[in-house]
Design a protein around this motif. Structure first.
Motif, PDB file in Angstrom:
ATOM      1  N   GLN A  88       0.815  -1.215   0.000  1.00 40.52           N
ATOM      2  CA  GLN A  88       0.000   0.000   0.000  1.00 40.52           C
ATOM      3  C   GLN A  88       0.847   1.263   0.000  1.00 40.52           C
ATOM      4  O   GLN A  88       0.314   2.367  -0.097  1.00 40.52           O
ATOM      5  N   GLY A  89       2.153   1.116   0.127  1.00 37.16           N
ATOM      6  CA  GLY A  89       3.040   2.273   0.151  1.00 37.16           C
ATOM      7  C   GLY A  89       2.922   3.087   1.431  1.00 37.16           C
ATOM      8  O   GLY A  89       3.185   4.285   1.439  1.00 37.16           O
ATOM      9  N   ARG A  90       2.553   2.427   2.509  1.00 38.13           N
ATOM     10  CA  ARG A  90       2.354   3.115   3.782  1.00 38.13           C
ATOM     11  C   ARG A  90       3.514   2.847   4.715  1.00 38.13           C
ATOM     12  O   ARG A  90       4.167   1.811   4.638  1.00 38.13           O
ATOM     13  N   THR A  91       3.749   3.779   5.608  1.00 35.16           N
ATOM     14  CA  THR A  91       4.810   3.623   6.592  1.00 35.16           C
ATOM     15  C   THR A  91       4.271   2.923   7.834  1.00 35.16           C
ATOM     16  O   THR A  91       3.057   2.901   8.085  1.00 35.16           O
ATOM     17  N   LEU A  92       5.195   2.393   8.590  1.00 37.52           N
ATOM     18  CA  LEU A  92       4.843   1.773   9.860  1.00 37.52           C
ATOM     19  C   LEU A  92       4.165   2.800  10.763  1.00 37.52           C
ATOM     20  O   LEU A  92       3.177   2.496  11.440  1.00 37.52           O
ATOM     21  N   ARG A  93       4.654   4.012  10.743  1.00 36.85           N
ATOM     22  CA  ARG A  93       4.087   5.091  11.559  1.00 36.85           C
ATOM     23  C   ARG A  93       2.628   5.370  11.172  1.00 36.85           C
ATOM     24  O   ARG A  93       1.766   5.552  12.038  1.00 36.85           O
ATOM     25  N   GLN A  94       2.333   5.390   9.876  1.00 41.43           N
ATOM     26  CA  GLN A  94       0.960   5.649   9.424  1.00 41.43           C
ATOM     27  C   GLN A  94       0.004   4.565   9.906  1.00 41.43           C
ATOM     28  O   GLN A  94      -1.074   4.862  10.426  1.00 41.43           O
ATOM     29  N   VAL A  95       0.401   3.321   9.733  1.00 40.96           N
ATOM     30  CA  VAL A  95      -0.476   2.207  10.124  1.00 40.96           C
ATOM     31  C   VAL A  95      -0.623   2.153  11.639  1.00 40.96           C
ATOM     32  O   VAL A  95      -1.721   1.945  12.153  1.00 40.96           O
ATOM     33  N   SER A  96       0.467   2.356  12.358  1.00 45.67           N
ATOM     34  CA  SER A  96       0.371   2.309  13.826  1.00 45.67           C
ATOM     35  C   SER A  96      -0.549   3.416  14.337  1.00 45.67           C
ATOM     36  O   SER A  96      -1.325   3.198  15.262  1.00 45.67           O
ATOM     37  N   SER A  97      -0.483   4.578  13.711  1.00 48.99           N
ATOM     38  CA  SER A  97      -1.355   5.687  14.104  1.00 48.99           C
ATOM     39  C   SER A  97      -2.818   5.355  13.806  1.00 48.99           C
ATOM     40  O   SER A  97      -3.686   5.551  14.655  1.00 48.99           O
ATOM     41  N   ASP A  98      -3.091   4.860  12.605  1.00 52.47           N
ATOM     42  CA  ASP A  98      -4.466   4.519  12.224  1.00 52.47           C
ATOM     43  C   ASP A  98      -5.034   3.394  13.090  1.00 52.47           C
ATOM     44  O   ASP A  98      -6.220   3.380  13.396  1.00 52.47           O
ATOM     45  N   ALA A  99      -4.168   2.445  13.486  1.00 50.73           N
ATOM     46  CA  ALA A  99      -4.616   1.313  14.297  1.00 50.73           C
ATOM     47  C   ALA A  99      -4.600   1.634  15.792  1.00 50.73           C
ATOM     48  O   ALA A  99      -5.076   0.836  16.596  1.00 50.73           O
ATOM     49  N   ARG A 100      -4.017   2.789  16.133  1.00 50.32           N
ATOM     50  CA  ARG A 100      -3.860   3.176  17.543  1.00 50.32           C
ATOM     51  C   ARG A 100      -3.072   2.138  18.329  1.00 50.32           C
ATOM     52  O   ARG A 100      -3.464   1.707  19.413  1.00 50.32           O
ATOM     53  N   VAL A 101      -1.954   1.734  17.713  1.00 52.97           N
ATOM     54  CA  VAL A 101      -1.026   0.769  18.290  1.00 52.97           C
ATOM     55  C   VAL A 101       0.331   1.452  18.316  1.00 52.97           C
ATOM     56  O   VAL A 101       0.674   2.185  17.393  1.00 52.97           O
ATOM     57  N   SER A 102       1.105   1.214  19.353  1.00 56.76           N
ATOM     58  CA  SER A 102       2.408   1.876  19.415  1.00 56.76           C
ATOM     59  C   SER A 102       3.283   1.430  18.250  1.00 56.76           C
ATOM     60  O   SER A 102       3.239   0.277  17.814  1.00 56.76           O
ATOM     61  N   LEU A 103       4.064   2.367  17.753  1.00 58.59           N
ATOM     62  CA  LEU A 103       4.955   2.114  16.630  1.00 58.59           C
ATOM     63  C   LEU A 103       5.905   0.956  16.941  1.00 58.59           C
ATOM     64  O   LEU A 103       6.076   0.039  16.127  1.00 58.59           O
ATOM     65  N   GLY A 104       6.507   0.977  18.111  1.00 64.66           N
ATOM     66  CA  GLY A 104       7.452  -0.065  18.499  1.00 64.66           C
ATOM     67  C   GLY A 104       6.811  -1.436  18.568  1.00 64.66           C
ATOM     68  O   GLY A 104       7.403  -2.428  18.137  1.00 64.66           O
ATOM     69  N   TYR A 105       5.605  -1.488  19.114  1.00 60.99           N
ATOM     70  CA  TYR A 105       4.926  -2.780  19.247  1.00 60.99           C
ATOM     71  C   TYR A 105       4.541  -3.328  17.885  1.00 60.99           C
ATOM     72  O   TYR A 105       4.733  -4.520  17.607  1.00 60.99           O
TER      73      TYR A 105
END
Length: 111
Positions: free
Chosen positions: A19-36
């Motif tokens: 999807q061309g998305r960053t880990l940060r974008q998905v973690s934000s949308d999912a409300r999950v910490s980036l590290g986790y």
């Protein structure tokens, strides 16, 4: 030995990258910490059903598709034949099918 959490992490990472998305974008949308989420993608942590639902929702993918993808990858490792039973309704919803990359199923046409 096949480790479910590693296959799951690979599927989630492949979908995100497709999807061309960053880990940060998905973690934000999912409300999950980036590290986790990073640990989940690398197969270092087990995802709870709630976390997995949040991530698949953030990716716009049905949970059943993600689990099927993981199952297909495990079946290939085990040498089990995989029937093509992806319903047309999922294809119309943005998933056009499952392709292969070096003999392993990959996400194709995920919107």
């Amino acid at each position: 030995m096949v480790v479910f959490r590693q296959e799951l992490g690979d599927v989630l990472r492949d979908a995100r990258r497709h999807q061309g998305r960053t880990l940060r974008q998905v973690s934000s949308d999912a409300r999950v910490s980036l590290g986790y989420l990073s640990e989940i993608e690398r197969g270092q942590k087990e995802a709870s059903s709630e976390l997995l639902a949040a991530v698949t929702d953030a990716l716009g993918l049905p949970l059943s598709f993600v689990l099927r993808e993981v199952s297909d990858r495990i079946a290939l490792t085990e040498g089990v034949a995989i029937p093509d039973t992806v319903p047309d309704s999922l294809r119309e919803g943005g998933v056009t099918g499952v392709g292969t990359d070096h003999g392993r199923p990959t996400l194709v046409g995920v919107r």
